[in-house]
Design a protein around this motif. Structure first.
Motif, PDB file in Angstrom:
ATOM      1  N   UNK A 326       0.829  -1.212   0.000  1.00 30.29           N
ATOM      2  CA  UNK A 326       0.000   0.000   0.000  1.00 30.29           C
ATOM      3  C   UNK A 326       0.862   1.260   0.000  1.00 30.29           C
ATOM      4  N   UNK A 327       2.098   1.163   0.517  1.00 28.95           N
ATOM      5  CA  UNK A 327       2.997   2.317   0.509  1.00 28.95           C
ATOM      6  C   UNK A 327       3.398   2.650  -0.925  1.00 28.95           C
ATOM      7  N   UNK A 328       3.638   1.609  -1.737  1.00 32.32           N
ATOM      8  CA  UNK A 328       3.973   1.842  -3.147  1.00 32.32           C
ATOM      9  C   UNK A 328       2.848   2.602  -3.842  1.00 32.32           C
ATOM     10  N   UNK A 329       1.602   2.180  -3.597  1.00 29.51           N
ATOM     11  CA  UNK A 329       0.469   2.883  -4.199  1.00 29.51           C
ATOM     12  C   UNK A 329       0.355   4.294  -3.647  1.00 29.51           C
ATOM     13  N   UNK A 330       0.595   4.456  -2.340  1.00 28.20           N
ATOM     14  CA  UNK A 330       0.494   5.785  -1.746  1.00 28.20           C
ATOM     15  C   UNK A 330       1.522   6.728  -2.347  1.00 28.20           C
ATOM     16  N   UNK A 331       2.680   6.209  -2.689  1.00 24.10           N
ATOM     17  CA  UNK A 331       3.704   7.042  -3.320  1.00 24.10           C
ATOM     18  C   UNK A 331       3.185   7.606  -4.641  1.00 24.10           C
ATOM     19  N   UNK A 332       2.557   6.757  -5.454  1.00 18.78           N
ATOM     20  CA  UNK A 332       1.999   7.242  -6.726  1.00 18.78           C
ATOM     21  C   UNK A 332       0.912   8.281  -6.488  1.00 18.78           C
ATOM     22  N   UNK A 333       0.106   8.069  -5.465  1.00 21.59           N
ATOM     23  CA  UNK A 333      -0.971   9.015  -5.176  1.00 21.59           C
ATOM     24  C   UNK A 333      -0.417  10.346  -4.664  1.00 21.59           C
ATOM     25  N   UNK A 334       0.586  10.267  -3.798  1.00 16.69           N
ATOM     26  CA  UNK A 334       1.138  11.484  -3.192  1.00 16.69           C
ATOM     27  C   UNK A 334       1.941  12.315  -4.185  1.00 16.69           C
ATOM     28  N   UNK A 335       2.538  11.662  -5.175  1.00 17.40           N
ATOM     29  CA  UNK A 335       3.442  12.371  -6.088  1.00 17.40           C
ATOM     30  C   UNK A 335       2.791  12.705  -7.426  1.00 17.40           C
ATOM     31  N   UNK A 336       1.520  12.416  -7.569  1.00 15.94           N
ATOM     32  CA  UNK A 336       0.833  12.738  -8.821  1.00 15.94           C
ATOM     33  C   UNK A 336       0.831  14.245  -9.058  1.00 15.94           C
ATOM     34  N   UNK A 337       0.844  14.620 -10.320  1.00 13.91           N
ATOM     35  CA  UNK A 337       0.784  16.038 -10.682  1.00 13.91           C
ATOM     36  C   UNK A 337      -0.658  16.522 -10.561  1.00 13.91           C
ATOM     37  N   UNK A 338      -0.869  17.508  -9.749  1.00 14.15           N
ATOM     38  CA  UNK A 338      -2.219  18.008  -9.515  1.00 14.15           C
ATOM     39  C   UNK A 338      -2.846  18.472 -10.836  1.00 14.15           C
ATOM     40  N   UNK A 339      -4.055  18.017 -11.079  1.00 14.05           N
ATOM     41  CA  UNK A 339      -4.783  18.397 -12.292  1.00 14.05           C
ATOM     42  C   UNK A 339      -5.706  19.561 -11.939  1.00 14.05           C
ATOM     43  N   UNK A 340      -5.467  20.696 -12.557  1.00 14.29           N
ATOM     44  CA  UNK A 340      -6.247  21.899 -12.249  1.00 14.29           C
ATOM     45  C   UNK A 340      -6.850  22.438 -13.541  1.00 14.29           C
ATOM     46  N   UNK A 341      -8.141  22.660 -13.522  1.00 11.68           N
ATOM     47  CA  UNK A 341      -8.848  23.230 -14.672  1.00 11.68           C
ATOM     48  C   UNK A 341      -9.946  24.139 -14.126  1.00 11.68           C
ATOM     49  N   UNK A 342      -9.826  25.424 -14.393  1.00 13.10           N
ATOM     50  CA  UNK A 342     -10.779  26.397 -13.852  1.00 13.10           C
ATOM     51  C   UNK A 342     -12.129  26.361 -14.555  1.00 13.10           C
ATOM     52  N   UNK A 343     -12.194  25.645 -15.687  1.00  9.97           N
ATOM     53  CA  UNK A 343     -13.467  25.518 -16.402  1.00  9.97           C
ATOM     54  C   UNK A 343     -14.297  24.412 -15.765  1.00  9.97           C
ATOM     55  N   UNK A 344     -15.559  24.650 -15.467  1.00  5.48           N
ATOM     56  CA  UNK A 344     -16.394  23.600 -14.879  1.00  5.48           C
ATOM     57  C   UNK A 344     -16.388  22.339 -15.740  1.00  5.48           C
ATOM     58  N   UNK A 345     -16.279  21.196 -15.086  1.00  8.77           N
ATOM     59  CA  UNK A 345     -16.205  19.916 -15.786  1.00  8.77           C
ATOM     60  C   UNK A 345     -17.512  19.634 -16.517  1.00  8.77           C
ATOM     61  N   UNK A 346     -17.409  19.073 -17.741  1.00  8.17           N
ATOM     62  CA  UNK A 346     -18.598  18.830 -18.561  1.00  8.17           C
ATOM     63  C   UNK A 346     -19.480  17.736 -17.985  1.00  8.17           C
ATOM     64  N   UNK A 347     -18.931  16.875 -17.103  1.00 10.42           N
ATOM     65  CA  UNK A 347     -19.723  15.782 -16.531  1.00 10.42           C
ATOM     66  C   UNK A 347     -20.322  16.190 -15.191  1.00 10.42           C
ATOM     67  N   UNK A 348     -19.483  16.696 -14.293  1.00  8.64           N
ATOM     68  CA  UNK A 348     -19.955  16.988 -12.933  1.00  8.64           C
ATOM     69  C   UNK A 348     -20.362  18.444 -12.747  1.00  8.64           C
ATOM     70  N   UNK A 349     -19.892  19.325 -13.621  1.00  7.26           N
ATOM     71  CA  UNK A 349     -20.159  20.748 -13.451  1.00  7.26           C
ATOM     72  C   UNK A 349     -19.283  21.392 -12.401  1.00  7.26           C
ATOM     73  N   UNK A 350     -18.385  20.608 -11.776  1.00  5.03           N
ATOM     74  CA  UNK A 350     -17.499  21.135 -10.754  1.00  5.03           C
ATOM     75  C   UNK A 350     -16.147  21.485 -11.363  1.00  5.03           C
ATOM     76  N   UNK A 351     -15.393  22.280 -10.636  1.00  2.00           N
ATOM     77  CA  UNK A 351     -14.065  22.694 -11.090  1.00  2.00           C
ATOM     78  C   UNK A 351     -13.012  21.762 -10.499  1.00  2.00           C
TER      79      UNK A 351
END
Length: 747
Positions: A326-351
């Motif tokens: 689980x630590x190996x998986x946590x490393x991938x989760x912790x080091x992922x590049x944050x995805x930021x999009x100020x346009x509301x998402x076409x599916x959820x309507x959230x940013x």
């Protein structure tokens, strides 16, 4: 591969070797040229046992797999290629004439456990889409088989609508409990809200991962299950990809899922109705061979295997993670590049805002960051943990840049916050230091000017002489109180064949010449006023002289003796001194980085001489060699050298001086370190004895010319120039130079 930064993992030697990844899918073509040797075992859940499937009429029945029941779309082969394609370069590609031969999977030396679990007769059913169908019971059997066969990772590029039957989810939880990492595609159901053909409003689809990916992030998944969404080659979230959802957002990763090229079936299998290509043709026809080919594909099914392969790379590179996957998986989760999009998402309507969110989860898979040490990084020397920067920082003084020059630190291992072991690249860290990291050796010219502009007096009275000097006071009318300016004095008394000298400030008189415009670490200078010294000289016979001396300045003390001979045209002295410094290691810092206090004990042996040669030249020189002890650390065989050579003579209305000198430098010696050299499977440091040489990379040589002169009866002057090469004994360090001019008159 560039999108996920895979080359960083490969540069560290990670290939996925030794990791078994179970691909639960529609089967893998083990004969594909790029998968030869990758598939170590094949198992079909429905080959020997009746499974829920479909007969020739499309009716659901219990049935075994029939000969010829294959997935002509090659879904399983495509997934396996993303994980483990071997990059075989000795055959022709049929994708197009510009594509290199062969592809490389994310973990190109991992092993595939191929488990076919699609329902018999479901692939390409007439009247249905081309997607194969899975039955929960078949998938449970496949998962249990993967666990029993020792798979470390399970890839499930499949899914469907969430239902109330927990059978499949429980099997995944059981696999996680057994220590297996489970990677599941989030689904391709993303669709914005709109209207149907009759104009009725329709709700958005794909706001959360499909079954079974939606259980990622649940406490019962033990941090070992991850849902994977897709991005296009520009890193933009794919329209079709199911979003992260609130419940699973912390265990939702993005990976490439569009424009992916992978291994697939021979084109004659995939497109049986197309003719065979003529020579030179590449479009609208099939190649003449019967080998597997390549296809450009899209879907979260092909994003998930990038994550599965990345986990294999981590478990390969850091074996201690295998006991806590689980630590190996946590490393991938912790080091992922944050995805930021100020346009509301076409599916959820959230940013998709900063940080983890319900649209993009933790962000885009980033192996470059995942394979980089995370958190505070120290070298553990048992009693002390030393930061990597401090470990190889130049010590200064006689040792200069011994730490980086020794190369010993390149053998050491440090742990990051995940207890992963990394070999320390001391050369790279040391290269980040500017060559002048220890600062200038030049004296403080303001202080020197204050002394030059201060007051001085001298008096002789019979056998006694006394001199006194005080630096000028720069009055500050706004200051309520100012300390008295610095002062020094020197007194000499002659009594028969003996002479006594003592004073405060300045330094002991000796024959060897000194550089006047540079400071030497660990050695007092002429403007230090905190120290006191005394010297007793006695003429044993007409020409033989004995000197006994003692000096103290702050935490530094020195005592010793010299014997010599004085003749009309020459003098020579030889002797020993015992030096203690409670603040520095030969003018620098060494023990402090290992948990002790910087200090020095040394025995120095000196030889000095002066000679009045022809044409009025006086040639003088001095050599010191010293045996050194460094309390607090295990150091052996340390010897230093220090020397100077000078010549001076009267010239015109003044006197000209030339001096060449080397400040104190470590010539031999090494440090024995109880140092970390590895990490065991329990994440504990493996320690060993490492021998580090204490000699610096360069040799500082200083050159000074000065001329003291009189202009009139009351005016005098001094001009001096100095050049210091390889300052602080660091090879390649930028040289230092200075000019000094003084004009003075009584006032």
């Amino acid at each position: 591969m560039p999108i996920i930064g895979a080359s960083t993992a490969y540069a560290l030697g990670a290939t996925g070797q030794g990791q078994v990844i179970a691909v639960i899918d529609t089967g893998t073509d083990a004969d594909h040229p790029d998968l030869e040797g990758a598939v170590v075992q094949m198992y079909d859940v429905c080959a020997d046992t009746e499974c829920s499937g479909f007969d020739e009429n499309g009716d659901r029945v219990n049935i075994r797999r029939q000969p010829g029941d294959i997935d002509t779309g090659g879904h399983g082969t495509l997934v396996s290629g993303v994980i483990a394609a071997r990059r075989q370069d000795d055959f022709n590609s049929s994708l197009d004439d510009n594509t290199p031969n062969g592809i490389q999977g994310a973990a190109y030396e991992s092993s595939i456990l191929d488990i076919r679990a699609d329902s018999p007769g479901s692939c390409g059913r007439e009247g249905e889409d081309d997607d194969c169908v899975y039955n929960d019971r078949n998938l449970v059997t496949a998962i249990e088989y993967a666990v029993d066969q020792g798979a470390t990772i399970i890839n499930m590029s499949l899914g469907g609508d969430i239902d109330s039957d927990p059978t499949l989810e429980n099997a995944i939880r059981a696999a996680a409990n057994a220590g297996v990492l489970v990677v599941i595609s989030a689904g391709n159901d993303g669709e914005p809200a709109g209207t149907d053909e009759e104009g009725n409003p329709t709700e958005a689809k794909g706001e959360i991962p499909n079954e079974p990916a939606y259980i990622a992030g649940e406490a019962s998944s033990l941090g070992r299950v991850v849902a994977v969404g897709a991005v296009d080659p520009d890193g933009k979230l794919s329209d079709f990809s199911n979003r992260a959802g609130t419940a699973s957002q912390s265990y939702y990763l993005l990976a490439p899922g569009e424009g992916v090229i992978s291994t697939g079936p021979d084109d004659d299998v995939a497109f049986p109705d197309l003719p065979t290509c003529a020579v030179g043709e590449f479009e609208g026809c099939n190649d003449a061979d019967s080998e597997g080919d390549y296809y450009r594909i899209a879907g979260t099914s092909f994003a998930a295997p990038y994550v599965a392969g990345s986990l294999a790379l981590l478990l390969d590179a850091f074996p201690n993670l295998r006991s806590q996957p689980e630590v190996a998986l946590q490393i991938l989760l912790d080091t992922a590049t944050d995805y930021v999009d100020s346009t509301p998402d076409i599916i959820t309507g959230e940013v998709a805002g900063v940080g983890t969110d319900s649209v993009s989860g933790v962000g885009l898979l980033n192996l470059e960051e995942a394979f980089r040490p995370q958190g505070q990084q120290n070298l553990d020397f048992g009693s002390e943990k030393v930061s990597l920067i401090d470990a190889v920082a130049p010590s200064g003084g006689a040792f200069g840049d011994w730490a980086s020059n020794s190369g010993a630190f390149n053998k050491l291992v440090f742990q990051d916050k995940y207890q992963r072991g990394f070999q320390f690249n001391a050369d790279a860290v040391a290269a980040a230091f500017p060559t002048d990291a220890l600062g200038s050796r030049l004296i403080n010219f303001d202080t020197r000017a204050d002394w030059a502009a201060g007051e001085s007096y001298a008096v002789n009275a019979g056998n006694m002489s006394f001199s006194w000097a005080q630096a000028r006071l720069k009055e500050d009318p706004t200051a309520p109180y100012q300390e008295d300016p610095q002062s020094t004095f020197k007194m000499r008394y002659s009594l028969g064949e003996s002479q006594v000298e003592f004073g405060r400030g300045g330094s002991l008189t000796h024959l060897a010449p000194d550089i006047s415009l540079l400071n030497e670490p660990g050695v007092g200078n002429a403007f230090s006023t905190g120290g006191a010294w005394a010297k007793f000289s006695h003429a044993i016979s007409d020409n033989l002289v004995m000197d006994i001396f003692s000096a103290e300045q702050g935490a530094r003390s020195q005592s010793g003796f010299m014997f010599g001979r004085d003749e009309r045209t020459w003098s020579v002295r030889a002797g020993a001194s015992f030096i203690s410094d409670e603040d520095t290691a030969l003018g620098g810092s060494l023990q402090a980085r290992f948990g002790a206090e910087d200090q020095t004990e040394m025995t120095a042996y000196a030889l000095e001489g002066a000679w009045l040669s022809g044409a009025g030249w006086i040639v003088s020189s001095g050599l010191e060699v010293a045996s050194v002890e460094l309390p607090g650390v295990d150091a052996e065989g340390i010897w230093t050298s220090r020397w100077s050579l000078g010549a001076d003579r009267a010239l015109g209305e003044g006197r000209l001086h030339f001096i060449v000198a080397q400040p104190r430098r470590a010539e031999t010696g090494h440090l024995n370190l109880d140092a970390p050299i590895g990490v065991d499977l329990n994440s504990q440091l493996i320690r060993g004895l490492v021998k580090a040489e204490l000699t610096p990379s360069g040799r500082q040589i200083d050159y000074e010319t000065r001329y003291t002169f009189g202009l009139t009866d009351t005016w005098s002057g001094e001009a001096a120039a100095v050049i210091s090469t390889s300052p602080n004994h660091i090879y390649g360090a930028e040289g230092q130079e200075a000019l000094w001019m003084r004009l003075s008159t009584p006032w």
